[in-house]
Design a protein around this motif. Structure first.
Motif, PDB file in Angstrom:
ATOM      1  N   GLY A 252      42.070  27.573  23.973  1.00 57.91           N
ATOM      2  CA  GLY A 252      42.472  27.816  22.665  1.00 57.91           C
ATOM      3  C   GLY A 252      41.787  29.146  22.201  1.00 57.91           C
ATOM      4  N   ILE A 253      41.102  30.010  22.819  1.00 56.39           N
ATOM      5  CA  ILE A 253      40.594  31.504  22.441  1.00 56.39           C
ATOM      6  C   ILE A 253      41.890  32.201  22.499  1.00 56.39           C
ATOM      7  N   PRO A 254      42.248  32.913  21.170  1.00 58.69           N
ATOM      8  CA  PRO A 254      43.404  33.851  21.403  1.00 58.69           C
ATOM      9  C   PRO A 254      43.049  34.838  22.577  1.00 58.69           C
ATOM     10  N   ARG A 255      44.235  35.347  22.930  1.00 58.35           N
ATOM     11  CA  ARG A 255      44.317  36.481  24.196  1.00 58.35           C
ATOM     12  C   ARG A 255      43.813  37.623  23.931  1.00 58.35           C
ATOM     13  N   GLN A 256      43.841  38.075  22.834  1.00 59.92           N
ATOM     14  CA  GLN A 256      43.366  39.365  22.455  1.00 59.92           C
ATOM     15  C   GLN A 256      42.774  39.288  20.807  1.00 59.92           C
ATOM     16  N   PRO A 257      41.709  40.401  20.654  1.00 61.78           N
ATOM     17  CA  PRO A 257      41.192  40.402  19.436  1.00 61.78           C
ATOM     18  C   PRO A 257      42.236  40.536  18.277  1.00 61.78           C
TER      19      PRO A 257
ATOM     20  N   VAL B 275      37.525  38.012  16.381  1.00 62.03           N
ATOM     21  CA  VAL B 275      36.891  38.046  17.871  1.00 62.03           C
ATOM     22  C   VAL B 275      37.744  36.996  18.670  1.00 62.03           C
ATOM     23  N   ASP B 276      37.822  37.355  20.082  1.00 62.54           N
ATOM     24  CA  ASP B 276      38.552  36.455  21.149  1.00 62.54           C
ATOM     25  C   ASP B 276      37.557  36.072  22.131  1.00 62.54           C
ATOM     26  N   LEU B 277      36.239  36.012  21.567  1.00 63.27           N
ATOM     27  CA  LEU B 277      35.335  35.722  22.565  1.00 63.27           C
ATOM     28  C   LEU B 277      34.788  34.281  22.440  1.00 63.27           C
ATOM     29  N   LEU B 278      34.179  33.700  23.555  1.00 58.79           N
ATOM     30  CA  LEU B 278      33.635  32.405  23.859  1.00 58.79           C
ATOM     31  C   LEU B 278      32.305  32.574  23.165  1.00 58.79           C
ATOM     32  N   ASP B 279      31.912  31.218  22.400  1.00 57.73           N
ATOM     33  CA  ASP B 279      30.432  31.434  21.789  1.00 57.73           C
ATOM     34  C   ASP B 279      29.453  31.517  22.870  1.00 57.73           C
ATOM     35  N   GLY B 280      28.593  32.439  22.504  1.00 58.36           N
ATOM     36  CA  GLY B 280      27.251  32.939  23.542  1.00 58.36           C
ATOM     37  C   GLY B 280      27.689  33.961  24.182  1.00 58.36           C
ATOM     38  N   THR B 281      28.888  34.502  24.425  1.00 57.92           N
ATOM     39  CA  THR B 281      29.201  35.720  25.105  1.00 57.92           C
ATOM     40  C   THR B 281      28.151  36.828  25.187  1.00 57.92           C
ATOM     41  N   PRO B 282      27.680  37.456  26.131  1.00 54.70           N
ATOM     42  CA  PRO B 282      26.732  38.214  26.255  1.00 54.70           C
ATOM     43  C   PRO B 282      27.058  39.752  25.827  1.00 54.70           C
TER      44      PRO B 282
ATOM     45  N   ILE C 190      33.792  43.160  33.002  1.00 55.27           N
ATOM     46  CA  ILE C 190      33.459  43.790  31.766  1.00 55.27           C
ATOM     47  C   ILE C 190      34.754  43.480  30.839  1.00 55.27           C
ATOM     48  N   GLY C 191      34.760  42.902  29.435  1.00 54.72           N
ATOM     49  CA  GLY C 191      35.608  42.823  28.588  1.00 54.72           C
ATOM     50  C   GLY C 191      35.441  43.580  27.262  1.00 54.72           C
ATOM     51  N   MET C 192      36.343  44.004  26.883  1.00 55.03           N
ATOM     52  CA  MET C 192      36.300  45.019  25.732  1.00 55.03           C
ATOM     53  C   MET C 192      37.190  44.382  24.461  1.00 55.03           C
ATOM     54  N   SER C 193      36.748  44.257  23.335  1.00 50.67           N
ATOM     55  CA  SER C 193      37.339  43.981  22.039  1.00 50.67           C
ATOM     56  C   SER C 193      37.093  44.764  20.819  1.00 50.67           C
ATOM     57  N   VAL C 194      38.025  45.228  20.175  1.00 48.65           N
ATOM     58  CA  VAL C 194      37.868  46.011  18.836  1.00 48.65           C
ATOM     59  C   VAL C 194      37.890  44.805  17.589  1.00 48.65           C
TER      60      VAL C 194
ATOM     61  N   PHE D 178      32.465  38.954  30.706  1.00 49.91           N
ATOM     62  CA  PHE D 178      33.092  37.585  31.066  1.00 49.91           C
ATOM     63  C   PHE D 178      32.227  36.776  31.908  1.00 49.91           C
ATOM     64  N   ASP D 179      31.341  36.133  31.104  1.00 50.98           N
ATOM     65  CA  ASP D 179      30.107  35.388  31.721  1.00 50.98           C
ATOM     66  C   ASP D 179      30.307  34.221  32.492  1.00 50.98           C
ATOM     67  N   GLN D 180      31.651  33.527  32.045  1.00 53.96           N
ATOM     68  CA  GLN D 180      31.965  32.432  32.787  1.00 53.96           C
ATOM     69  C   GLN D 180      32.691  32.597  34.017  1.00 53.96           C
ATOM     70  N   HIS D 181      32.716  33.664  34.306  1.00 53.03           N
ATOM     71  CA  HIS D 181      33.366  33.878  35.469  1.00 53.03           C
ATOM     72  C   HIS D 181      32.512  34.759  36.424  1.00 53.03           C
TER      73      HIS D 181
ATOM     74  N   THR E 228      46.117  45.318  33.716  1.00 56.42           N
ATOM     75  CA  THR E 228      45.941  43.861  32.825  1.00 56.42           C
ATOM     76  C   THR E 228      44.752  43.877  32.159  1.00 56.42           C
ATOM     77  N   ARG E 229      44.568  42.883  31.295  1.00 52.41           N
ATOM     78  CA  ARG E 229      43.210  42.514  30.631  1.00 52.41           C
ATOM     79  C   ARG E 229      42.774  41.326  30.972  1.00 52.41           C
ATOM     80  N   SER E 230      43.099  41.117  32.382  1.00 56.77           N
ATOM     81  CA  SER E 230      42.742  39.846  33.082  1.00 56.77           C
ATOM     82  C   SER E 230      41.254  39.761  32.904  1.00 56.77           C
ATOM     83  N   THR E 231      40.897  38.539  32.724  1.00 57.90           N
ATOM     84  CA  THR E 231      39.470  38.126  32.721  1.00 57.90           C
ATOM     85  C   THR E 231      38.738  38.101  34.171  1.00 57.90           C
ATOM     86  N   PHE E 232      39.226  37.903  35.208  1.00 51.82           N
ATOM     87  CA  PHE E 232      39.018  38.213  36.651  1.00 51.82           C
ATOM     88  C   PHE E 232      39.070  39.530  36.897  1.00 51.82           C
TER      89      PHE E 232
HETATM   90  N1  SAM Z   1      40.000  41.734  24.673  1.00 45.82           N
HETATM   91  C1  SAM Z   1      39.334  41.573  25.668  1.00 45.82           C
HETATM   92  C2  SAM Z   1      39.667  42.484  26.902  1.00 45.82           C
HETATM   93  O1  SAM Z   1      40.835  42.935  26.682  1.00 45.82           O
HETATM   94  O2  SAM Z   1      38.896  42.891  27.867  1.00 45.82           O
HETATM   95  C3  SAM Z   1      39.441  40.167  26.265  1.00 45.82           C
HETATM   96  C4  SAM Z   1      40.825  39.959  26.554  1.00 45.82           C
HETATM   97  S1  SAM Z   1      40.988  38.275  27.698  1.00 45.82           S
HETATM   98  C5  SAM Z   1      42.541  38.215  28.121  1.00 45.82           C
HETATM   99  C6  SAM Z   1      40.612  37.031  26.476  1.00 45.82           C
HETATM  100  C7  SAM Z   1      40.505  35.747  26.890  1.00 45.82           C
HETATM  101  O3  SAM Z   1      39.122  35.977  27.671  1.00 45.82           O
HETATM  102  C8  SAM Z   1      40.197  34.384  26.053  1.00 45.82           C
HETATM  103  O4  SAM Z   1      41.421  34.082  25.755  1.00 45.82           O
HETATM  104  C9  SAM Z   1      39.263  33.719  26.736  1.00 45.82           C
HETATM  105  O5  SAM Z   1      40.154  32.740  27.519  1.00 45.82           O
HETATM  106  C10 SAM Z   1      38.478  34.462  27.794  1.00 45.82           C
HETATM  107  N2  SAM Z   1      37.075  34.737  27.512  1.00 45.82           N
HETATM  108  C11 SAM Z   1      36.528  34.928  26.296  1.00 45.82           C
HETATM  109  N3  SAM Z   1      35.297  35.127  26.377  1.00 45.82           N
HETATM  110  C12 SAM Z   1      34.998  34.758  27.564  1.00 45.82           C
HETATM  111  C13 SAM Z   1      33.782  34.531  28.519  1.00 45.82           C
HETATM  112  N4  SAM Z   1      32.304  34.684  28.078  1.00 45.82           N
HETATM  113  N5  SAM Z   1      33.908  34.600  29.626  1.00 45.82           N
HETATM  114  C14 SAM Z   1      35.077  34.375  30.250  1.00 45.82           C
HETATM  115  N6  SAM Z   1      36.264  34.352  29.687  1.00 45.82           N
HETATM  116  C15 SAM Z   1      35.999  34.615  28.523  1.00 45.82           C
END
Ligand code: SAM
Length: 236
Positions: free
Chosen positions: A22-27, A124-131, A100-104, A63-66, A91-95
């Motif tokens: 359910g987390i949005p795919r982008q900010p 935000v598009d981040l999971l609660d507790g994201t570092p 490292i992720g980036m969101s404005v 992306f600490d869950q990964h 891509t903006r894949s989380t794997f």
């Molecule tokens: N805007 C960022 C980027 O481009 O790097 C994130 C884009 S990513 C496609 C967004 C997805 O990251 C969310 O829909 C959620 O499923 C996932 N996500 C958010 N926080 C996360 C975390 N702490 N660990 C792993 N996945 C996370």
């Protein structure tokens, strides 16, 4: 020789998204708010002096869950229907390498909590507790490029579902005194159809649940008539 460098989180973010589903795919697709609290004791009021001069901030995070998951050079982005393979770096894949992720996000205000700063942000598009590993100001003259294009992700995804509250959900909104802001957040999250790509725009018997703040929102798709006046996602 390849140098290695260790990075440590400087803050964590509190968000309404208690699980990845359910987390949005982008900010900025949904006006979800987040609260950033510093965990590095060197970072306090001194380190954010002047930050309110910026309307938006870049959050660099893990992306600490990964962290324990492997990544592959090619991925299948949901944006391309989940079947087509492209390079992970396209891509903006989380794997991805280094996770490292980036969101404005928009900086709403700086609050004080136990005499420590808390940054209240929106979009935000981040999971609660994201570092969070770094925060930088968004600088429009450098970061906003007028002629930029992306054939892969030309525009923001459109709302896919028309969300209506069931009578029971209406009742719960009343009894729990849920704010309009929270109800809008729920609707905006569901409008994006968080189901896996192959199920999108399809009717589906399943009752889904999404944890937002302390609420388990249950919902299902009862029709996929594109007519926006039809009821297709009652929240129970
Ligand atoms: N805007 C960022 C980027 O481009 O790097 C994130 C884009 S990513 C496609 C967004 C997805 O990251 C969310 O829909 C959620 O499923 C996932 N996500 C958010 N926080 C996360 C975390 N702490 N660990 C792993 N996945 C996370």
């Amino acid at each position: 020789m390849i140098q290695t460098h260790t990075i440590a989180p400087i803050a964590t973010i509190q968000t309404p998204f208690k699980e990845k589903f359910g987390i949005p795919r982008q900010p900025n697709l949904v006006a979800a708010q987040g609260r950033l609290r510093f965990t590095n004791p060197k970072l306090s009021w001194d380190a954010i002096k002047g930050i309110e001069q910026h309307s938006h901030l870049w959050l660099l995070f893990l992306f600490d869950q990964h962290l324990d998951k492997d990544w592959k050079p090619q991925v299948r982005p949901p944006r391309l229907g989940g079947n087509e393979k492209v390079g992970v770096l396209a891509t903006r894949s989380t794997f991805r390498p280094n996770n490292i992720g980036m969101s404005v996000v928009r900086l709403l205000k700086v609050e004080s909590e136990n005499n420590q700063p808390v940054l209240l942000v929106e979009g935000v598009d981040l999971l609660d507790g994201t570092p969070i590993v770094d925060i930088k100001p968004y600088i429009p003259y450098a970061d906003s490029i007028e002629c930029a294009s992306s054939e892969m992700a030309e525009s923001a995804p459109e709302a896919l579902l028309n969300v209506v509250l069931s009578p029971l959900a209406e009742q719960k909104v009343e009894t729990h005194h849920l704010s309009d802001t929270f109800v809008t957040l729920v609707k905006k999250v569901l409008e994006q159809d968080p189901r896996p790509t192959y199920k999108r725009t399809k009717v589906d018997d399943k009752i889904y649940g999404i944890l937002l703040d302390e609420y388990n929102i249950t919902w299902r798709v009862i029709n996929c008539d594109p007519n926006p006046s039809s009821e297709n996602t009652p929240i129970t």
